[in-house]
Design a protein around this motif. Structure first.
Motif, mmCIF file in Angstrom:
data_model
loop_
_atom_site.group_PDB
_atom_site.id
_atom_site.type_symbol
_atom_site.label_atom_id
_atom_site.label_comp_id
_atom_site.label_asym_id
_atom_site.label_seq_id
_atom_site.Cartn_x
_atom_site.Cartn_y
_atom_site.Cartn_z
ATOM 1 N N GLU A 307 3.147 -12.062 -6.132
ATOM 2 C CA GLU A 307 3.586 -13.169 -5.260
ATOM 3 C C GLU A 307 4.801 -13.884 -5.845
ATOM 4 O O GLU A 307 5.727 -14.262 -5.120
ATOM 5 C CB GLU A 307 2.445 -14.171 -5.055
ATOM 6 N N GLY A 325 0.491 -14.988 2.781
ATOM 7 C CA GLY A 325 -0.468 -14.692 1.719
ATOM 8 C C GLY A 325 -1.370 -13.520 2.036
ATOM 9 O O GLY A 325 -1.132 -12.744 2.965
ATOM 10 N N TRP A 326 -2.437 -13.419 1.254
ATOM 11 C CA TRP A 326 -3.334 -12.263 1.309
ATOM 12 C C TRP A 326 -4.407 -12.451 2.379
ATOM 13 O O TRP A 326 -4.945 -13.537 2.546
ATOM 14 C CB TRP A 326 -3.990 -12.047 -0.051
ATOM 15 N N PHE A 332 -0.974 -8.200 2.660
ATOM 16 C CA PHE A 332 -0.143 -9.393 2.489
ATOM 17 C C PHE A 332 0.653 -9.632 3.763
ATOM 18 O O PHE A 332 1.286 -8.713 4.286
ATOM 19 C CB PHE A 332 0.813 -9.245 1.305
#
Length: 350
Positions: A307, A325-326, A332
């Motif tokens: 990240e 984000g995840w 992702f």
């Protein structure tokens, strides 16, 4: 060739401009007028067609029978005329994204009608230079009853004062003319810049080491081969790893593969390589909207490192990008503004 090289010519049958840095393609402008009469950057007079309840936006009637969408409906009513700027590319069957915030871009300054104040690029560090440039800009709008705002670009530090004043005079005059051209039917008031104009405006700093022009300049410089490679979904990474980038109707999907080496170290190396090159790949391919990445398998403790690499890579990117984000499935997600037409659409002509 080492250094910065600007190529002006034709590729995919259209007028185009390319920026090569040490021989690698870094940016690309291609004329999209055959696909859309209102490309990003075009400024037009529009009419409010319908307020959208619950979403806070409005649908607009644009020139050429096009339909636009404006997110901010504050103070607007149906049938009202307003000046808008096209900010992105419409997906098939959807409205053209527009903004009521107009940006009149120059090489050294950006003039913003209706948004007052003089702001200096943070890349200009010297206090005396900042003060001198601010003084020039404030003098250019001092006598206007409703002065526009001005953003001083980093390229201004390399320009002569008279050059900045001349550019300001033209852009401020254009701002005043647009304000006086509010009433009437939907009409294109200012077209988007040509690829050559956009290259001159946006690739001013650092100054190019070479400029090549002509219909065969893309072929001779190697830019044509670089563009052709972008039409493939495959992106080769170091150590035999590779990624696949595919644009679908609802989203774009990216899959990272390590090849024959399936070790955790190979996965992290391939993922970092893709992350560092991702802003360039998306920019050149014209990819925007929702993007989902299936990175090669790595330990959860390495996700933070990945990240950080992603955030550093996108830090200098001009297109608005949100790293979401995840997901629960280990993918992702990110979202990038649709500010260009897909290169695959330009190549296919549809």
């Amino acid at each position: 060739m080492k250094g910065r090289q600007v190529i002006i010519g034709r590729v995919l049958g259209q007028e185009a401009a390319a920026l090569l840095v040490d021989g690698r393609l870094e940016d690309l402008f291609i004329d999209s007028s055959d696909l859309t009469p209102l490309p990003p950057g075009a400024i037009c007079r529009a009419k409010v067609e319908r307020l959208v309840k619950g979403q806070g936006g409005v649908f607009l009637r644009l020139p050429e029978g096009a339909r636009g969408y404006l997110r901010d409906r504050n103070g607007l009513s149906e049938g009202q005329s307003l000046i808008v700027q096209v900010t992105g590319v419409a997906e098939d069957g959807k409205a053209v994204p527009c903004s009521g915030r107009i940006l009149l871009r120059g090489r050294n300054v950006i003039v913003t009608p209706g948004a007052g104040g003089v702001n200096v690029s943070r890349q200009i560090k010297d206090a005396d230079e900042r003060a001198a440039l601010t003084e020039i800009c404030e003098a250019a709008i001092a006598e206007l009853a409703d002065p526009p705002g001005i953003i001083i670009r980093s390229a201004a530090v390399l320009a002569e004062d008279d050059e900045i004043r001349e550019e300001l005079e033209g852009l401020v005059g254009l701002s005043v003319a647009l304000a006086e051209d509010l009433e009437g039917s939907p009409e294109l008031l200012l077209d988007a810049p040509s690829p050559a104009e956009a290259a001159w405006r946006d690739w001013a700093q650092p100054e190019p080491d070479a400029i090549e022009e002509g219909d065969d300049s893309f072929a001779q410089s190697g830019a044509e081969d670089a563009v052709a490679a972008l039409l493939s979904t495959r992106v080769d990474l170091d150590g035999g790893a590779w990624a696949s980038i595919e644009s679908l109707r609802a989203l774009s999907a990216i899959d990272v593969n390590t090849g024959s080496d399936t070790s955790p170290a190979a996965g992290l190396k391939a993922n970092i390589a893709l992350a560092r090159d991702l802003p360039r790949q998306l920019r050149l391919r014209g990819i925007g909207g929702q993007i989902v990445i299936d990175f090669a398998p790595i330990a959860k403790r390495d996700r933070g490192t990945l990240e950080q690499v992603l955030r550093a890579a996108f830090k200098a990117e001009t297109a608005e990008t949100v790293l979401i984000g995840w997901t629960a499935m280990g993918l992702f997600e990110l979202n990038r503004k649709r500010d260009r037409i897909l290169l695959s659409r330009l190549a296919g002509g549809a």
